[in-house]
Design a protein around this motif. Structure first.
Motif, mmCIF file in Angstrom:
data_model
loop_
_atom_site.group_PDB
_atom_site.id
_atom_site.type_symbol
_atom_site.label_atom_id
_atom_site.label_comp_id
_atom_site.label_asym_id
_atom_site.label_seq_id
_atom_site.Cartn_x
_atom_site.Cartn_y
_atom_site.Cartn_z
ATOM 1 N N PHE A 1 78.938 -2.885 16.701
ATOM 2 C CA PHE A 1 80.309 -3.063 17.163
ATOM 3 C C PHE A 1 80.284 -3.908 18.429
ATOM 4 O O PHE A 1 79.520 -3.617 19.346
ATOM 5 C CB PHE A 1 80.958 -1.721 17.496
ATOM 6 C CG PHE A 1 81.011 -0.740 16.361
ATOM 7 C CD1 PHE A 1 82.175 -0.562 15.621
ATOM 8 C CD2 PHE A 1 79.898 0.028 16.035
ATOM 9 C CE1 PHE A 1 82.224 0.358 14.578
ATOM 10 C CE2 PHE A 1 79.936 0.947 14.995
ATOM 11 C CZ PHE A 1 81.104 1.113 14.268
ATOM 12 N N HIS B 1 86.129 -5.007 19.227
ATOM 13 C CA HIS B 1 87.154 -4.353 20.036
ATOM 14 C C HIS B 1 87.278 -5.072 21.367
ATOM 15 O O HIS B 1 86.292 -5.237 22.083
ATOM 16 C CB HIS B 1 86.799 -2.880 20.274
ATOM 17 C CG HIS B 1 86.908 -2.049 19.034
ATOM 18 N ND1 HIS B 1 88.058 -1.371 18.695
ATOM 19 C CD2 HIS B 1 86.031 -1.828 18.035
ATOM 20 C CE1 HIS B 1 87.866 -0.748 17.542
ATOM 21 N NE2 HIS B 1 86.647 -1.011 17.127
ATOM 22 N N LEU C 1 85.811 5.055 19.610
ATOM 23 C CA LEU C 1 84.952 4.696 18.484
ATOM 24 C C LEU C 1 84.141 5.901 17.995
ATOM 25 O O LEU C 1 83.993 6.107 16.786
ATOM 26 C CB LEU C 1 84.001 3.564 18.893
ATOM 27 C CG LEU C 1 84.613 2.168 18.995
ATOM 28 C CD1 LEU C 1 83.641 1.208 19.674
ATOM 29 C CD2 LEU C 1 85.003 1.645 17.621
ATOM 30 N N HIS D 1 84.977 7.196 14.211
ATOM 31 C CA HIS D 1 83.949 7.045 13.187
ATOM 32 C C HIS D 1 83.040 8.272 13.084
ATOM 33 O O HIS D 1 82.068 8.235 12.322
ATOM 34 C CB HIS D 1 83.106 5.797 13.471
ATOM 35 C CG HIS D 1 83.857 4.510 13.326
ATOM 36 N ND1 HIS D 1 84.123 3.927 12.104
ATOM 37 C CD2 HIS D 1 84.427 3.687 14.263
ATOM 38 C CE1 HIS D 1 84.792 2.801 12.286
ATOM 39 N NE2 HIS D 1 84.990 2.635 13.586
#
Length: 207
Positions: free
Chosen positions: A102, A129, A145, A149
């Protein structure tokens, strides 16, 4: 072994100084055309800091004229990078990590997302992000996050160059961190791992 990676963009995946004209040339010229209320020497110093520090933090430090800031922020919100950018020479260490990746970057969304596009790296990451530092910070994004997730914090490695942002917040959350510090700007900063380049990244991740 770490299998989840929260990775900074600016001066981690690519280096601003190596792409200065593509990234900053237009911005410098715009800032020269407006009244920031600072002397030429401070403007030179501010430009150097913009290469490694989010714009709003630089504006606050050098006390850019408040009356001018709405015009500057409007410009930045609508600005995008349109010329190809070059990832750092060590980017292959990030690309070859096994797991979920990410990008968590601070800045203006249109501008940051255009950087990812111009770097040609979007397919290497699960999500990107962009953190608006005027309203929140990376710590809250990391927490979001993790919750969204359902991630195990022990599986996460945070990679970045800012000892006072992603590294500090990662440690506060009990997450393993890797501080990239090629210019030794943060010799006394805390971090689980650190390096002047990314050659020890796989070892830090246990891969």
């Amino acid at each position: 072994m770490k299998r989840i990676f929260f990775i900074d963009l600016d001066n981690t995946i690519y280096f601003t100084r190596q792409n200065e004209e593509q990234l900053m040339g237009e911005l410098y010229r715009f800032l020269e055309s407006v009244d920031l209320g600072i002397c030429e020497e401070d403007f030179k110093l501010a430009k150097q800091e913009m290469l490694r520090t989010p714009f709003l933090k630089v504006a606050e430090k050098y006390r850019f004229k408040e009356e001018t800031m709405p015009e500057v922020i409007s410009y930045l919100q609508n600005r995008s990078v349109t010329q190809p950018l070059k990832p750092g020479d060590d980017y292959h260490y990030i690309k070859s990590l096994t797991g979920r990746k990410f990008i968590v970057t601070a800045g203006f969304p249109k501008q940051q997302l255009s950087k990812v596009k111009m770097l040609g790296i979007a397919d290497d990451f699960e999500e990107v992000h962009v953190v608006d530092v005027s309203a929140t910070n990376k710590k809250k994004t990391f927490e979001m996050l993790i919750n969204q997730h359902q991630l195990n914090q022990d599986d996460i490695l945070i990679i970045g160059d800012d000892a006072e942002s992603e590294i500090k917040f990662g440690l506060e959350l009990g997450i393993t961190t890797f501080l990239l510090d090629p210019e030794n700007l943060h010799p006394n900063a805390e971090s689980t791992f650190r390096g002047s380049d990314l050659s020890s990244l796989h070892a830090a991740a246990g891969q």
